[in-house]
Design a protein around this motif. Structure first.
Motif, short mmCIF file in Angstrom:
data_model
loop_
_atom_site.label_atom_id
_atom_site.label_comp_id
_atom_site.label_asym_id
_atom_site.label_seq_id
_atom_site.Cartn_x
_atom_site.Cartn_y
_atom_site.Cartn_z
N THR A 319 0.82 -1.21 0.00
CA THR A 319 0.00 0.00 0.00
C THR A 319 0.85 1.26 0.00
O THR A 319 0.65 2.16 -0.83
N LEU A 320 1.80 1.35 0.91
CA LEU A 320 2.58 2.58 1.01
C LEU A 320 3.51 2.76 -0.18
O LEU A 320 3.69 3.88 -0.69
N ALA A 321 4.13 1.68 -0.64
CA ALA A 321 5.04 1.79 -1.79
C ALA A 321 4.30 2.29 -3.02
O ALA A 321 4.79 3.18 -3.73
N THR A 322 3.11 1.77 -3.27
CA THR A 322 2.36 2.18 -4.46
C THR A 322 1.73 3.55 -4.27
O THR A 322 1.71 4.36 -5.20
N GLU A 323 1.22 3.84 -3.07
CA GLU A 323 0.59 5.14 -2.81
C GLU A 323 1.58 6.28 -2.99
O GLU A 323 1.31 7.27 -3.68
N TYR A 324 2.76 6.14 -2.39
CA TYR A 324 3.73 7.23 -2.44
C TYR A 324 4.38 7.35 -3.81
O TYR A 324 4.70 8.45 -4.26
N THR A 325 4.58 6.24 -4.51
CA THR A 325 5.15 6.32 -5.85
C THR A 325 4.17 6.96 -6.81
O THR A 325 4.55 7.78 -7.67
N TYR A 326 2.90 6.61 -6.70
CA TYR A 326 1.88 7.22 -7.56
C TYR A 326 1.77 8.72 -7.29
O TYR A 326 1.70 9.53 -8.22
N ALA A 327 1.82 9.11 -6.01
CA ALA A 327 1.76 10.54 -5.67
C ALA A 327 2.96 11.28 -6.25
O ALA A 327 2.83 12.39 -6.79
N ALA A 328 4.14 10.68 -6.17
CA ALA A 328 5.35 11.30 -6.72
C ALA A 328 5.24 11.44 -8.23
O ALA A 328 5.64 12.46 -8.81
N ALA A 329 4.68 10.43 -8.90
CA ALA A 329 4.51 10.48 -10.35
C ALA A 329 3.55 11.60 -10.75
O ALA A 329 3.78 12.30 -11.75
N GLN A 330 2.49 11.78 -9.98
CA GLN A 330 1.54 12.85 -10.27
C GLN A 330 2.20 14.22 -10.11
O GLN A 330 1.96 15.14 -10.90
N MET A 331 3.04 14.37 -9.09
CA MET A 331 3.74 15.63 -8.89
C MET A 331 4.68 15.94 -10.05
O MET A 331 4.74 17.08 -10.53
N LEU A 332 5.42 14.92 -10.50
CA LEU A 332 6.32 15.12 -11.63
C LEU A 332 5.52 15.54 -12.86
O LEU A 332 5.91 16.49 -13.57
N GLN A 333 4.43 14.87 -13.11
CA GLN A 333 3.61 15.20 -14.28
C GLN A 333 3.10 16.64 -14.20
O GLN A 333 3.13 17.38 -15.19
N LYS A 334 2.67 17.05 -13.01
CA LYS A 334 2.17 18.41 -12.82
C LYS A 334 3.27 19.44 -13.05
O LYS A 334 3.07 20.48 -13.69
N LEU A 335 4.46 19.16 -12.53
CA LEU A 335 5.56 20.11 -12.65
C LEU A 335 6.00 20.31 -14.09
O LEU A 335 6.57 21.35 -14.45
N LEU A 336 5.74 19.33 -14.93
CA LEU A 336 6.10 19.46 -16.34
C LEU A 336 5.03 20.16 -17.17
O LEU A 336 5.22 20.37 -18.37
N GLY A 337 3.91 20.49 -16.54
CA GLY A 337 2.86 21.21 -17.25
C GLY A 337 2.31 20.40 -18.40
O GLY A 337 2.12 19.18 -18.30
N ALA A 338 2.08 21.07 -19.54
CA ALA A 338 1.48 20.40 -20.69
C ALA A 338 2.35 19.26 -21.19
O ALA A 338 1.85 18.25 -21.69
N LYS A 339 3.67 19.39 -21.06
CA LYS A 339 4.58 18.33 -21.49
C LYS A 339 4.28 17.01 -20.80
O LYS A 339 4.44 15.94 -21.37
N GLY A 340 3.84 17.11 -19.54
CA GLY A 340 3.57 15.92 -18.77
C GLY A 340 2.37 15.13 -19.24
O GLY A 340 2.10 14.03 -18.74
N PHE A 341 1.61 15.70 -20.19
CA PHE A 341 0.42 15.02 -20.70
C PHE A 341 0.57 14.61 -22.16
O PHE A 341 -0.38 14.14 -22.78
N GLU A 342 1.77 14.80 -22.71
CA GLU A 342 2.00 14.34 -24.07
C GLU A 342 2.03 12.82 -24.11
O GLU A 342 2.65 12.17 -23.26
#
Length: 475
Positions: A319-342
């Protein structure tokens, strides 16, 4: 082919040399890049296996390496640096195919399976079913086999959402049917692809791992049956042991992906914006938690011993490994802006591909409720010692006497507000919804007591306080 001299075969290298060899093999085999929007090329996957990628999962007597949980975690971590599907496929063939094949297969079955793994497209594990994929496996499973004579069985099975679903074979979970009735115990069948029909699924993510509905309606040799046990109870425990081990080992995948996130954070994201720096630190804190979970599995799990007694810990790791990794991935995607959704961009791939990890092998919220139940019940060791838990004791009392926490805890001090919350609740007064949030608290406490750094401890305490607010709100 393996590019080493006979005197330096991957099976005989020391750990440092072996892991360096695997890293080199990845760089060489994926030197021209990798497209995670389509299925992994079979020639590259086979080359990785022939270079020794799966040897830590393989017993020495079958040409593998001496049992090392660290090496298992490391090959999963290294694969994670090449994307979620690469490490997932490593885990599928290692933890869900090779390990149960060797544990439950006879000599002929093992030889047949290993030949298809190391000379062909490998295999997968078929468990969940289209109509009952989220239900209790033992009770709801309808796939079955029955003997038509001593040498032949008829198999009727439908399996759903297993990786490697179009490979050379599946280990299919099924019950024996006698006189029209299904047994309670589950066994495995080694089913080559000629007996399987495939209905390909189009998934939102994990495009590089083939998923399908697999249907079997055929007679085949009875030699395919791999009996887990002659006893119903022992057979169920053996079957559950496959998934307990898989959940524990899953942190190798997520930790590699977390490191992959950090690499891409450094590659793509600027450092001179305050909020971006804050988000960067939040990702790094989640990585610190991942390191604790990774270290726990490397030091506290054996690849050759049963892990049934580590069910609570396995659910915490998953649970914790997947929860925190998914949260980190979402943050990275957000920080890249539109690029993160290509489509096909690294950050987009990570965020989409890692999300199912929070659902596969048990949705996290369900597992948090199970963590609560496992925490408030006597362990097998306590039962054997004649210890009975007082159901009126508080969660704090249980935390302070639970050997599972004591075995890993460093010196720690719980803040008074969290101690107070744990003292408010006995072992029996949580409703079904509260169990989810208290399970989250217990999971984070398990990591908190192992934390070496103040920053990691403070991060976990902050999340625990959020869970306490959620628990009180839902109550």
């Amino acid at each position: 082919m393996i590019h080493t001299e006979p005197s330096a075969q991957p099976s005989t290298m020391d750990t440092a040399a072996f892991l360096k060899h695997i890293e080199s093999a990845f760089r060489r085999i994926f030197s021209d890049g990798i497209d995670l929007m389509r299925y992994l090329p079979e020639d590259k996957w086979l080359a990785l296996k022939q270079a020794g990628l799966l040897l830590p999962f393989l017993d020495k007597k079958h040409g593998g390496r001496k049992g090392s949980q660290f090496e298992i975690q490391e090959v999963l971590r290294i694969a994670g640096h090449y994307g979620v599907p690469v490490t997932l496929r490593t885990g599928i063939e290692g933890a869900l195919v090779l390990q149960p094949l060797q544990e439950f297969g006879d000599e002929a079955q093992v030889a047949q399976g290993l030949d298809m793994v190391f000379k062909g497209e490998g295999g997968g594990l078929g468990v969940t079913e289209p109509e009952t994929s989220g239900a209790a496996i033992a009770r709801e499973m309808q796939s079955y086999y029955e003997y038509t004579d001593e040498q032949t069985i008829y198999v009727n099975a439908a399996k759903y959402w297993q990786g490697n679903s179009q490979s050379d074979f599946l280990l299919v979970a099924a019950k024996e049917r006698k006189n029209g009735k299904l047994a309670k115990v589950i066994n495995l069948l080694l089913v080559p692809k000629q007996y399987i029909r495939y209905e390909a699924l189009t998934s939102e993510g994990l495009r590089a791992v083939r998923y399908a509905v697999n249907r079997i309606d055929a007679e085949m040799p009875a030699a395919a049956v791999m009996k887990l046990s002659q006893s119903d109870a022992a057979g169920l425990r053996a079957f559950q042991n496959i998934f307990i081990r898989s959940r524990l080992q899953l942190v190798g995948m997520t930790h590699g992906i977390m490191e992959y996130i950090l690499e891409n954070l450094d590659r793509y994201v600027r450092n001179d914006i305050k909020f971006v720096d804050y988000e960067r630190r939040e990702i790094q804190r989640r990585h610190q938690v991942s390191e604790i979970l990774y270290r726990y599995v490397c030091h506290s799990v054996s690849p050759v011993a049963p892990v049934a007694h580590q069910l609570m810990e396995a659910n915490i790791v998953k649970t914790l490994a997947t929860e925190y990794t998914y949260a980190a991935a979402q943050m990275l995607q957000k920080l890249l802006g539109a690029k993160g959704f290509e489509r096909g961009h690294t950050a987009s791939n990570i965020a989409i591909d890692i999300r199912p990890f929070t659902i596969f092998e048990g949705p996290n919220d369900m597992l948090y409720a199970e963590i609560y139940d496992q925490f408030v019940r006597a362990t097998a060791e306590e039962k054997e010692a004649g210890i009975k838990l007082d159901k009126n004791q508080t969660l704090l009392d249980r935390l302070q006497t639970d050997a599972r926490f004591a075995a890993v805890a460093r010196d720690y001090t719980l803040p008074e507000d969290i101690r107070s919350f744990l003292q408010e609740h006995t072992l029996t007064d949580a409703c079904a919804l509260q169990k989810v949030f208290i399970g989250k608290i217990i999971a984070r406490l398990f990591v908190f007591v192992q934390a070496e750094h103040e920053d990691t401890a403070a991060f976990l305490l902050n999340d625990i306080r959020k869970d306490i607010l959620d628990c009180r709100y839902c109550g």
